[in-house]
Design a protein around this motif. Sequence first.
Motif, mmCIF file in Angstrom:
data_model
loop_
_atom_site.group_PDB
_atom_site.id
_atom_site.type_symbol
_atom_site.label_atom_id
_atom_site.label_comp_id
_atom_site.label_asym_id
_atom_site.label_seq_id
_atom_site.Cartn_x
_atom_site.Cartn_y
_atom_site.Cartn_z
ATOM 1 N N LEU A 1 4.155 0.808 -10.164
ATOM 2 C CA LEU A 1 2.698 0.670 -10.172
ATOM 3 C C LEU A 1 2.284 -0.604 -10.919
ATOM 4 N N ILE A 2 2.849 -0.799 -12.102
ATOM 5 C CA ILE A 2 2.522 -1.984 -12.908
ATOM 6 C C ILE A 2 2.942 -3.257 -12.179
ATOM 7 N N ARG A 3 4.177 -3.249 -11.663
ATOM 8 C CA ARG A 3 4.712 -4.463 -11.023
ATOM 9 C C ARG A 3 3.825 -4.921 -9.864
ATOM 10 N N ILE A 4 3.388 -3.962 -9.038
ATOM 11 C CA ILE A 4 2.582 -4.339 -7.866
ATOM 12 C C ILE A 4 1.175 -4.747 -8.285
ATOM 13 N N MET A 5 0.552 -3.991 -9.184
ATOM 14 C CA MET A 5 -0.821 -4.315 -9.597
ATOM 15 C C MET A 5 -0.881 -5.682 -10.289
ATOM 16 N N VAL A 6 0.138 -6.000 -11.071
ATOM 17 C CA VAL A 6 0.174 -7.314 -11.741
ATOM 18 C C VAL A 6 0.441 -8.422 -10.722
ATOM 19 N N SER A 7 1.465 -8.229 -9.896
ATOM 20 C CA SER A 7 1.921 -9.343 -9.042
ATOM 21 C C SER A 7 1.005 -9.617 -7.854
ATOM 22 N N ARG A 8 0.221 -8.633 -7.418
ATOM 23 C CA ARG A 8 -0.620 -8.853 -6.222
ATOM 24 C C ARG A 8 -2.092 -9.076 -6.561
ATOM 25 N N SER A 9 -2.451 -8.990 -7.855
ATOM 26 C CA SER A 9 -3.877 -9.051 -8.222
ATOM 27 C C SER A 9 -4.545 -10.375 -7.857
ATOM 28 N N GLU A 10 -3.760 -11.453 -7.769
ATOM 29 C CA GLU A 10 -4.353 -12.740 -7.383
ATOM 30 C C GLU A 10 -3.849 -13.221 -6.027
ATOM 31 N N LEU A 11 -3.235 -12.304 -5.271
ATOM 32 C CA LEU A 11 -2.715 -12.698 -3.955
ATOM 33 C C LEU A 11 -3.411 -11.946 -2.818
ATOM 34 N N ASP A 12 -3.235 -10.630 -2.761
ATOM 35 C CA ASP A 12 -3.723 -9.889 -1.596
ATOM 36 C C ASP A 12 -4.167 -8.471 -1.941
ATOM 37 N N MET A 13 -4.667 -8.275 -3.164
ATOM 38 C CA MET A 13 -5.079 -6.923 -3.577
ATOM 39 C C MET A 13 -6.171 -6.354 -2.681
ATOM 40 N N LEU A 14 -7.085 -7.197 -2.189
ATOM 41 C CA LEU A 14 -8.159 -6.696 -1.312
ATOM 42 C C LEU A 14 -7.581 -6.206 0.010
ATOM 43 N N ASP A 15 -6.577 -6.914 0.526
ATOM 44 C CA ASP A 15 -5.923 -6.472 1.769
ATOM 45 C C ASP A 15 -5.187 -5.151 1.544
ATOM 46 N N ALA B 1 0.850 -1.202 0.000
ATOM 47 C CA ALA B 1 0.000 0.000 0.000
ATOM 48 C C ALA B 1 0.883 1.249 0.000
ATOM 49 N N GLU B 2 1.932 1.219 0.819
ATOM 50 C CA GLU B 2 2.853 2.357 0.910
ATOM 51 C C GLU B 2 3.612 2.552 -0.399
ATOM 52 N N ARG B 3 4.077 1.446 -0.999
ATOM 53 C CA ARG B 3 4.801 1.529 -2.289
ATOM 54 C C ARG B 3 3.889 2.129 -3.369
ATOM 55 N N LEU B 4 2.620 1.707 -3.389
ATOM 56 C CA LEU B 4 1.681 2.222 -4.396
ATOM 57 C C LEU B 4 1.435 3.711 -4.184
ATOM 58 N N PHE B 5 1.256 4.112 -2.919
ATOM 59 C CA PHE B 5 1.013 5.527 -2.619
ATOM 60 C C PHE B 5 2.194 6.372 -3.080
ATOM 61 N N LYS B 6 3.401 5.913 -2.752
ATOM 62 C CA LYS B 6 4.593 6.683 -3.124
ATOM 63 C C LYS B 6 4.814 6.688 -4.644
ATOM 64 N N ALA B 7 4.335 5.643 -5.326
ATOM 65 C CA ALA B 7 4.486 5.581 -6.784
ATOM 66 C C ALA B 7 3.616 6.624 -7.479
ATOM 67 N N MET B 8 2.542 7.053 -6.789
ATOM 68 C CA MET B 8 1.600 7.975 -7.444
ATOM 69 C C MET B 8 1.572 9.373 -6.854
ATOM 70 N N LYS B 9 2.128 9.576 -5.637
ATOM 71 C CA LYS B 9 2.002 10.908 -5.035
ATOM 72 C C LYS B 9 3.000 11.871 -5.662
ATOM 73 N N GLY B 10 2.671 13.142 -5.604
ATOM 74 C CA GLY B 10 3.587 14.161 -6.136
ATOM 75 C C GLY B 10 3.544 14.211 -7.648
ATOM 76 N N LEU B 11 4.514 14.893 -8.221
ATOM 77 C CA LEU B 11 4.559 15.046 -9.682
ATOM 78 C C LEU B 11 5.079 13.773 -10.328
ATOM 79 N N GLY B 12 4.413 13.357 -11.407
ATOM 80 C CA GLY B 12 4.884 12.180 -12.128
ATOM 81 C C GLY B 12 4.500 10.896 -11.404
ATOM 82 N N THR B 13 4.420 9.809 -12.172
ATOM 83 C CA THR B 13 4.036 8.502 -11.628
ATOM 84 C C THR B 13 5.159 7.518 -11.896
ATOM 85 N N ARG B 14 5.516 6.714 -10.883
ATOM 86 C CA ARG B 14 6.514 5.655 -11.104
ATOM 87 C C ARG B 14 5.778 4.447 -11.672
#
Length: 666
Positions: A272-286, A255-268
């Motif tokens: 963002l892609i790595r986490i959304m892909v890798s956690r979508s079938e593991l713990d995305m709801l958590d 959650a913290e990595r995702l927040f930091k990837a999107m906050k401020g100017l520009g998006t990492r």
Amino acid sequence: MANMGKRYRGSITDYADFDANKDAETLYTAMKGFGSDKEAILELITSRSNKQRQEICQSYKSLYGKDLIADLKYELTGKFERLIVGLMRPLAYFDAKEIKDAVSGIGTDEKCLIEILASRTNQQIHQLVEAYKDAYERNLEEDVIADTSGHFKKMLVVLLQGTREEDDVVSEDLVAQDVKDLYEAGEMKWGTDEAQFIYILGNRSKQHLRLVFDEYLKTTGIPIEASIRGELSGDFEKLMLAVVKCIRSTAEYFAERLFKAMKGLGTRDNTLIRIMVSRSELDMLDIREVFRTKYEKSLYSMIKNDTSGEYKKALLKLCGGDDDAAGQFFPEAAKVAYQMWELSAVARVELKGTVRPAPNFDPEADAKALRKAMKGLGTDEDTIIDIITHRSNDQRQQIRQTFKSHFGRDLMADLKSEISGNLSKLILGLMMPPAHYDAKQLKKAMEGAGTDEQALIEILATRNNQEIQAINEAYQEDYHKSLEDDLSSDTSGHLKRILISLATANRDEGPENSDQAREDAQEIADTTTSSDKPSLETRFMSILCTRSYHHLRRVFQEFIKMTNYDVEHTIKKEMSGDVRDALVAIVQSVKNKPLFFADKLYKSMKGAGTDEKTLTRIMVSRSETDLLNIRREFIEKYDKSLHHVIESDNSGDYLKALLALCGGED
């Protein structure tokens, strides 16, 4: 369905009426001819599980004799292509590709290595090692060794073994031994024994380490994270902090990595892609739940505001839903928040300032050096800054006295005539006893046209009874009127009542009372459902302004248990203006005072222009109290050090003095 050992917490599930051949035909048609139907591609791929996508790849090859991933790469571009192609790979092969990219070419993407290797389970690590060998005919461990160095390399190699203990039975004796070993390897030692940190954090089970972290805090009064920051450095420090975060809560780490990837100017986008892909079938709801709890906004809304086009649509499908009902907790998230409170209630974090009494203090020598720095033409600002920022307030008072005895002059008056602007306000502030400084800041906040309510709130909401009593006395002595009278004539309504209540210094200082805490929480809960706004504000005020900090922490816990809401979110939702700001400041101060000040410092310097008043006030007033803790909270929350932000935002002698007070780079 993937990962069904326990209740499934992914956002992507098996598609009910799945037909691999039909899906392969749909994708072929979407990519045939001129241009491609991106909408159809993203709709299909984001609504199939990874296992189903592998079957589609097989069918596509059988039906058309072509490689589906190669065709997708040809048809799509940019971030959208990276996301869709990532989804088409089995998770272990996706991780392998990410790591291959991280260690290939010039430079290494250490953040990617840290994220993957700190967060994966033993089984996932073993599958990753196999996939890497299969895909690239190379040994992953050898590639990591060739591309990294030092203790960072050693810890990565330990994690790559995938041999973390998995036994849930924990030995209390071993917990105590590990706490002792970590403390002796770091805080107690001249230099650091990194091998102990690597061995314990790299091999012990999650269950065991959670108890070690709790016990470490109870025994030493220092969170394990603070010890790691103090003892380790560079990528090794970042890796060890990531390991600790994942041990505590993998969902919170992401959650913290995702927040930091999107906050401020520009998006990492890669993160963002790595986490959304890798956690979508593991713990995305958590992850979504923790995100809502921690950042008061849904992951969905942040992605929606931060991305665009098909890329955005695909990410939102992976996210799987919008949890934005301001302030609302899920039952699971409420439990997490409650546990966090339980831990904070027993935490014995030692507060430390950055300014300490100077050893071998000689007030006479200091008085002479200051006189010399101000005599004749020009002023030696460096000497003034060096002496005043490196003496405690008690020592500065002795220097003032000695200056008067020796030279028959008022040091404050001399300083005022020799230095100007922001530097003058900072140095003169440091020369005043704390209660007189706070009294002056309150007076200034009420002087002239308009009132600086934020300054009034900041000071009165964060000082303890003893400090407020001293402020009242200093105010009377310096301005020959009572603070209460001035507050009364300069503010109005509920804000006036809150500030006067705080200024009476009548907060209870006893321990928590569990039965009373439940009653208080129930009373707040009942008034939030009432349509009578004044009674809501009065009730919050009577509890938040009079109960002890220990007791209020318990009230906040009970409130979460009863309502699934956090008291801070409730205040923000139900109230507005200065009353809301005052009550939120009290709540934040009770929860974590150094974090409250870290937020204020960050806001004083972000965006165009600097709020020097707030910056000076906090740096002066917290330098001997908890500025070191504020620094730790600052870097934890904003991913950059207070030192760095001050340096980027200020200049000249004022900057020199601020950095001296800051006391070091984290």
